[in-house]
Design an enzyme around this catalytic site. Structure first.
Site, PDB file in Angstrom:
ATOM      1  N   LYS A  55       0.835  -1.205   0.000  1.00  0.00           N
ATOM      2  CA  LYS A  55       0.000   0.000   0.000  1.00  0.00           C
ATOM      3  C   LYS A  55       0.876   1.265   0.000  1.00  0.00           C
ATOM      4  O   LYS A  55       0.662   2.207  -0.770  1.00  0.00           O
ATOM      5  CB  LYS A  55      -0.913  -0.018   1.236  1.00  0.00           C
ATOM      6  CG  LYS A  55      -1.434   1.325   1.683  1.00  0.00           C
ATOM      7  CD  LYS A  55      -2.465   1.893   0.732  1.00  0.00           C
ATOM      8  CE  LYS A  55      -2.675   3.367   0.977  1.00  0.00           C
ATOM      9  NZ  LYS A  55      -3.937   3.866   0.534  1.00  0.00           N
TER      10      LYS A  55
ATOM     11  N   CYS B 166      -2.767  11.236   1.320  1.00  0.00           N
ATOM     12  CA  CYS B 166      -2.054   9.978   1.060  1.00  0.00           C
ATOM     13  C   CYS B 166      -0.673  10.187   0.471  1.00  0.00           C
ATOM     14  O   CYS B 166       0.327   9.811   1.076  1.00  0.00           O
ATOM     15  CB  CYS B 166      -2.893   9.129   0.114  1.00  0.00           C
ATOM     16  SG  CYS B 166      -4.593   9.019   0.663  1.00  0.00           S
TER      17      CYS B 166
HETATM   18  N1  SAJ Z   1      -0.866  14.796  -9.021  1.00  0.00           N
HETATM   19  C1  SAJ Z   1       0.113  15.429  -9.765  1.00  0.00           C
HETATM   20  N2  SAJ Z   1       0.508  14.854 -10.944  1.00  0.00           N
HETATM   21  C2  SAJ Z   1      -0.035  13.692 -11.401  1.00  0.00           C
HETATM   22  C3  SAJ Z   1      -1.029  13.048 -10.625  1.00  0.00           C
HETATM   23  C4  SAJ Z   1      -1.423  13.617  -9.436  1.00  0.00           C
HETATM   24  O1  SAJ Z   1       0.649  16.480  -9.396  1.00  0.00           O
HETATM   25  O2  SAJ Z   1       0.381  13.238 -12.489  1.00  0.00           O
HETATM   26  C5  SAJ Z   1      -1.264  15.375  -7.718  1.00  0.00           C
HETATM   27  C6  SAJ Z   1      -2.747  15.715  -7.615  1.00  0.00           C
HETATM   28  O3  SAJ Z   1      -3.028  16.963  -8.174  1.00  0.00           O
HETATM   29  C7  SAJ Z   1      -2.917  15.686  -6.119  1.00  0.00           C
HETATM   30  C8  SAJ Z   1      -1.966  14.592  -5.679  1.00  0.00           C
HETATM   31  O4  SAJ Z   1      -1.071  14.394  -6.743  1.00  0.00           O
HETATM   32  O5  SAJ Z   1      -2.512  16.906  -5.523  1.00  0.00           O
HETATM   33  C9  SAJ Z   1      -2.608  13.288  -5.288  1.00  0.00           C
HETATM   34  O6  SAJ Z   1      -3.666  12.973  -6.156  1.00  0.00           O
HETATM   35  P1  SAJ Z   1      -3.922  11.517  -6.741  1.00  0.00           P
HETATM   36  O7  SAJ Z   1      -5.109  11.555  -7.602  1.00  0.00           O
HETATM   37  O8  SAJ Z   1      -2.673  11.003  -7.347  1.00  0.00           O
HETATM   38  O9  SAJ Z   1      -4.133  10.613  -5.455  1.00  0.00           O
HETATM   39  P2  SAJ Z   1      -5.073  10.659  -4.132  1.00  0.00           P
HETATM   40  O10 SAJ Z   1      -4.249  11.129  -2.994  1.00  0.00           O
HETATM   41  O11 SAJ Z   1      -6.364  11.325  -4.348  1.00  0.00           O
HETATM   42  O12 SAJ Z   1      -5.331   9.086  -3.939  1.00  0.00           O
HETATM   43  C10 SAJ Z   1      -4.216   8.198  -3.850  1.00  0.00           C
HETATM   44  C11 SAJ Z   1      -4.464   7.016  -4.797  1.00  0.00           C
HETATM   45  N3  SAJ Z   1      -3.239   6.237  -4.944  1.00  0.00           N
HETATM   46  C12 SAJ Z   1      -2.714   5.962  -6.144  1.00  0.00           C
HETATM   47  O13 SAJ Z   1      -3.195   6.351  -7.189  1.00  0.00           O
HETATM   48  C13 SAJ Z   1      -1.488   5.108  -6.148  1.00  0.00           C
HETATM   49  C14 SAJ Z   1      -5.599   6.162  -4.248  1.00  0.00           C
HETATM   50  O14 SAJ Z   1      -5.771   5.003  -5.040  1.00  0.00           O
HETATM   51  C15 SAJ Z   1      -5.317   5.764  -2.796  1.00  0.00           C
HETATM   52  O15 SAJ Z   1      -6.377   5.003  -2.250  1.00  0.00           O
HETATM   53  C16 SAJ Z   1      -5.206   7.045  -1.991  1.00  0.00           C
HETATM   54  O16 SAJ Z   1      -4.084   7.773  -2.499  1.00  0.00           O
HETATM   55  C17 SAJ Z   1      -5.028   6.694  -0.523  1.00  0.00           C
HETATM   56  O17 SAJ Z   1      -6.001   6.844   0.224  1.00  0.00           O
HETATM   57  O18 SAJ Z   1      -3.960   6.195  -0.159  1.00  0.00           O
END
Ligand code: SAJ
Length: 431
Positions: A204, A258
């Site tokens: 995870k 996360c």
């Molecule tokens: N982000 C970027 N560039 C990208 C992708 C995302 O800057 O290419 C940023 C987003 O804008 C945001 C942050 O990253 O600020 C996180 O967003 P996210 O959509 O990547 O993830 P979370 O935090 O909403 O959810 C993540 C997910 N994990 C993965 O995709 C590996 C989700 O599946 C998990 O369940 C969640 O963390 C968690 O609860 O751990």
């Protein structure tokens, strides 16, 4: 006979989980220490913007399949979904998890299954959680089945992903894995993968670390590209045409509960070896300052800055660890006149003052886009130009799709042009 299932923690993860268990044949009682939340839930009221959740909860409460209380009751299964925040030094704060497990002791009975969905550092299930349970006199793995089944759903798509995603089931022993797997198999359409508690904890954390490190790579590229006058977005899309390359997208930083948090749970356990992970976290954390440095190339003190977006990502209302909040706070500490608009975030959920679309743009010198809400992708530029003093836009999410040339548009493609007199056409967007 219908099994009784108690979900501890009715937040972003616990509540949708409770609803899905209730929808799939379990008699669900949700537990939360927040009395108001419990009362509202028993009246079918939910205050999150998660798609489809409010209607589902309202119906399940009416059908008597879901109810809420403030302390655990006897049940067959307990699912712990409380937050694991970080301390000031970024180590995991396990207080909520420990309190939740402790609160189960008076109601635990031989044969119960305890599932921990909260994200925890490696070895927590065996070294910290199991010993608390054994204070009840019941033996973990024999009298009580214990498994770590980390939540993996993404805000904005939680209900779909609860059904569709594969699940990792990390039992303290094999029989615990089997008991927990049978529960998830009642509704999960993805794979239900059984493993040890340690592998489940670590996998995870590595999922979110993988994403954090790859975003950091994109963010670092953006800084290098700005220095060398290269378009990083074009570089990413060219490189990603390679069949084994997937560089992520740069942005104003990384938010949510996360990705900016979980990698530190690995660092805390082995700081000597977690070098790449540490650097990646530093890079992501430096992005709000990078954005402010870019902005300062075009604004002077007393200028009005319109901020669009406070949520940590598009189309959700969650501001936890949002880079937009950090940028807003820093700008407000300076001598800028800052106005903020976010169509998703409720004003009572944040300490910062939110304004309307018009108030935010009116007489603004610069519009800084920090979140990729769909509404921002389809802005009416004629209207924006009319409201602003100077029609300059800096889009840190590269989300504008219909730029008509009405405005001076900058995204990460052409940051190196910011503040220069000449207007140059570069990348996909017109300057
Ligand atoms: N982000 C970027 N560039 C990208 C992708 C995302 O800057 O290419 C940023 C987003 O804008 C945001 C942050 O990253 O600020 C996180 O967003 P996210 O959509 O990547 O993830 P979370 O935090 O909403 O959810 C993540 C997910 N994990 C993965 O995709 C590996 C989700 O599946 C998990 O369940 C969640 O963390 C968690 O609860 O751990």
């Amino acid at each position: 006979m219908q099994k009784k299932l108690c979900v501890i923690g009715l937040g972003y993860i616990g509540l949708p989980n409770a609803a899905v268990f209730a929808e799939n044949g379990f008699n669900v009682v949700g537990v939360d220490i927040d009395q108001t939340l419990v009362e509202q839930l028993n009246n079918g009221i939910v205050h999150t913007e998660e798609a489809g959740l409010a209607d589902m909860v309202e119906r399940l409460v009416k059908e008597d399949k879901l109810s809420a209380v403030t302390s655990p009751v006897e049940a067959d299964i307990f699912v712990v979904a409380v937050p694991t925040p970080h301390n000031v030094n970024y180590t995991a704060n396990l207080e909520y998890v420990e309190d939740a497990i402790q609160s189960l002791l008076p109601v635990l009975q031989k044969g119960n299954t305890i599932i921990v969905e909260s994200t925890v550092p490696p070895r927590t299930t065996r070294d910290i959680i199991a010993p608390i349970i054994e204070k009840s006199g019941l033996k973990v793995g024999e009298d009580i089945y214990l498994a770590h089944c980390p939540e993996r759903v993404v805000p904005g798509k939680i209900l779909t992903e609860l059904y569709e995603n594969s699940r990792t089931i990390g039992g303290i022993n094999e029989v615990s894995s089997k008991k927990a797997a049978d529960i998830y198999r009642t509704f999960v359409r993805g794979k239900v993968m059984m493993t040890t508690a340690e592998s489940a904890e670590m996998s995870k954390l590595m999922e979110n670390t993988y994403r954090g490190v790859n975003i950091a790579l994109a963010n670092e590229l953006t800084k290098i590209a700005e220095h060398l006058k290269i378009d990083p977005l074009e570089v990413i899309s060219l490189a990603n045409e390679h069949p084994r390359v997937n560089i992520h997208q740069p942005g104003p930083g990384v938010g949510g509960h996360c990705i900016p948090v979980d990698p530190y749970f690995i660092i805390e356990k082995d700081p000597i070896h977690a070098k790449l992970i540490s650097s990646a976290m530093d890079i992501n954390q430096s992005m709000p300052d990078f954005v402010i440095d870019q902005l300062k190339k075009v604004v002077r003190e007393e200028d009005k800055i319109a901020l669009f977006g406070l949520a940590y990502k598009g189309n959700i209302d969650d501001v936890r660890d949002s880079p937009a909040m950090k940028i807003a706070d820093k700008l407000l500490d300076g001598s800028f006149n800052v106005s903020i608009y976010d169509p998703f975030v409720r004003p009572d959920k944040v300490s910062l003052k939110l304004s309307t679309f018009e108030q935010t743009l009116f007489d603004a010198d610069v519009l800084l886009i920090l979140t990729d809400h769909d509404e921002f992708k389809q802005l009416d530029w004629k209207r924006v130009k009319k409201l602003m003093k100077t029609p300059t836009v800096i889009d840190t999410k590269n989300c504008i799709q219909n730029n008509t040339g009405e405005i001076n548009y900058y995204n990460y493609s052409n940051l190196y042009n910011l503040g220069r007199k000449s207007s140059i056409t570069k990348g996909k967007q017109q300057v």
